[in-house]
Design an enzyme around this catalytic site. Structure first.
Site: not given
Ligand code: UD1
Ligand code: CA
Length: 453
Positions: A10, A15, A140, A439
């Site tokens: 979602a 980035r 994380g 032709r």
């Molecule tokens: C997340 C993890 C982090 C981990 C990393 C691995 C959390 C808080 N952090 O961080 O510990 O090391 O993934 O790749 O979980 N998404 C939603 N809804 C939201 C936010 C995100 O569906 O409200 C989905 C995004 O589309 C994505 C995934 O969740 O597919 C991860 O979200 P992203 O913002 O990329 O998390 P990271 O900062 O990478």
């Molecule tokens: Ca991610």
């Protein structure tokens, strides 16, 4: 035990700086979220729920054919909040839910299977996949106690100096006991650097309730999350290497694997040789003993055995065995080329059937036509299939010889065993066994040059 899967898709992916939702960016020709869905299925997780939000319509349209269900997260308040939005999907279910992020397409099926087995065999309430890296970047951090047990996950932005130095990272891939997860989600808060509800906090919540928690390390390569175009290119390179290795193990020669681009759904027979610069896309099937000389693009097509192709484009078409294509041929969708045929240089074929042993060797356009077998097209033949408003069909029988620089004005029919003189513009049927000449007759004026000096 009952198992299902949730895929987080979602988020917006700020980035990426893209109009396209992040999870729909492609790695080796397939959307990242579809890689993850396919991996879940192949790991035995039939019941897959995708959480959509940003660009929901697009994500839904791209994943629907894979028979998944959807939960909607209207506001992106964090990964924990996202899973909460799938509460209806989880409610009443007992067993394990595997939660994966839609932006990490490199996880291997055997690793998912191992994670599920480890989680269930050990009776954990939560099991996370981790990896150990030199540069933990923005992932994380997995914090363990003196006994080595997992205590919690701390997001990079919330890390103390010491925590930031931890090299074990959270892959964002987990198994949970469904009931324990649902209860813990209720206890999440957003008191953190990003003001989000983190799924990762569920680990600490369960730990504080003395629930058993597992962690399984794997190769970092598998856990790479794609958040930027640079990481997208890294993921593509890793997957490409794996795909090419698989084909080489199956008996395909790839001269330069670093410069050969084969999509994840492509199949190739053994003893086929692939030179650099080839791009094989979609559901493409290449037979045995083919030679793909440099620089072709072949998409959603079937090439039978013993075919040579060079520097050409083949789209949504089928080519029979022993045929040669190119250099510089363009075979457009819905074309069917027969066996032992030749489609030579600067030839364009569009939505046409070409029979066995027919030669279209150079500088020719064939569109909306049905061509029989053993025909020969002279250089520069044009099927005139379009009058500016409508497209028409041309039918050519077997054993026809089409002289150089012929126009076949559609709709028109050329029957079997015919011969068309070079330079003809054919507008009427050429009956079986005839020679057609269409032709102006040549006139020679004697002494003209001398007189007009
Ligand atoms: C997340 C993890 C982090 C981990 C990393 C691995 C959390 C808080 N952090 O961080 O510990 O090391 O993934 O790749 O979980 N998404 C939603 N809804 C939201 C936010 C995100 O569906 O409200 C989905 C995004 O589309 C994505 C995934 O969740 O597919 C991860 O979200 P992203 O913002 O990329 O998390 P990271 O900062 O990478
Ligand atoms: Ca991610």
């Amino acid at each position: 035990m009952y198992k299902c899967s949730i895929i987080l898709a979602a988020g917006e992916g700020k980035r990426m700086k893209s109009e396209t939702p992040k999870v729909l960016h492609k790695v080796c020709g397939k959307e990242m979220v579809n890689h993850v869905i396919d991996i879940m299925r192949k790991s035995g997780l039939e019941d897959v729920n995708v959480i959509i939000g940003k660009g929901a319509d697009k994500v839904k349209a791209s994943t629907e054919s894979r028979n998944v269900s959807f939960s909607v997260q209207n506001e992106q308040l964090g990964t924990g909040h996202a899973v909460k939005c799938a509460a209806d999907f989880l409610k009443g279910k007992q067993g394990t839910v595997a939660i994966f992020t839609g932006d990490a397409p490199l996880i291997k099926i055997e690793t998912v299977e191992k994670l599920l087995k480890f989680h269930e065999d050990e009776g954990f309430k939560a099991t996370l996949l981790t990896s150990v890296v030199d540069d933990a970047a923005a992932y994380g951090r997995v914090i363990r106690n003196e006994q080595g047990q997992v205590e919690k996950i701390v997001e990079f932005k919330d890390c103390s100096k010491e925590e930031a130095e931890v090299k074990e990272i959270n892959a964002g891939m987990y198994c949970f006991d469904i009931e324990s997860l649902l209860k813990s989600l209720e206890k999440l808060n957003n008191n953190n650097a990003q003001g989000e509800f983190y799924l990762t906090d569920v680990i600490e919540i369960l730990k504080n309730e003395n629930k058993p928690i597992g962690a399984m390390p794997t190769e970092f390569e598998e856990t790479l999350g794609v958040n930027s175009r640079v990481e997208l290119a890294q993921a593509d390179k890793i997957l490409r290497k794996r795909i090419n290795k698989k084909h080489m193990e199956n008996g395909v020669t790839i001269i330069d694997p670093e410069n050969t681009y084969i999509g994840s759904e492509v199949e190739i027979g053994n003893d086929t040789i692939i030179y650099p610069g080839n791009v094989l896309e979609g559901k493409t099937f290449i037979g045995k003993n083919c030679i793909l000389y440099p620089n072709s693009r072949i998409q959603d097509s079937v090439l039978e055995d013993n075919i040579n192709v060079q520097s050409s484009v083949v789209l949504e078409s089928r080519i029979g065995e022993n045929t040669t294509v190119g250099p510089f041929a363009y075979i457009r969708p819905e074309s069917v080329i027969g066996k032992s045929a030749r489609i030579g240089d600067f030839v364009e074929i569009k939505k046409s059937t070409i029979g066995d042993n027919t030669k279209v060797s150079h500088l020719t356009y064939i569109g909306d036509a049905e061509v029989g077998s053993k025909c020969n097209f002279g250089c520069g033949t044009v099927v005139v299939n379009y009058d500016g408003k409508k497209k028409y069909k041309t039918i050519i029988g077997n054993n026809s010889f089409i002289g150089c620089n012929t126009n076949l004005v559609s709709p028109v029919e050329v029957e079997d065993n015919t011969f068309i003189a070079a330079g003809s513009t054919i507008t009427d049927k050429v009956p079986e066994g005839s020679l057609a000449i269409a032709r102006a007759r040549q006139v020679n004026i004697k002494g003209w040059v001398e007189k007009n000096k």
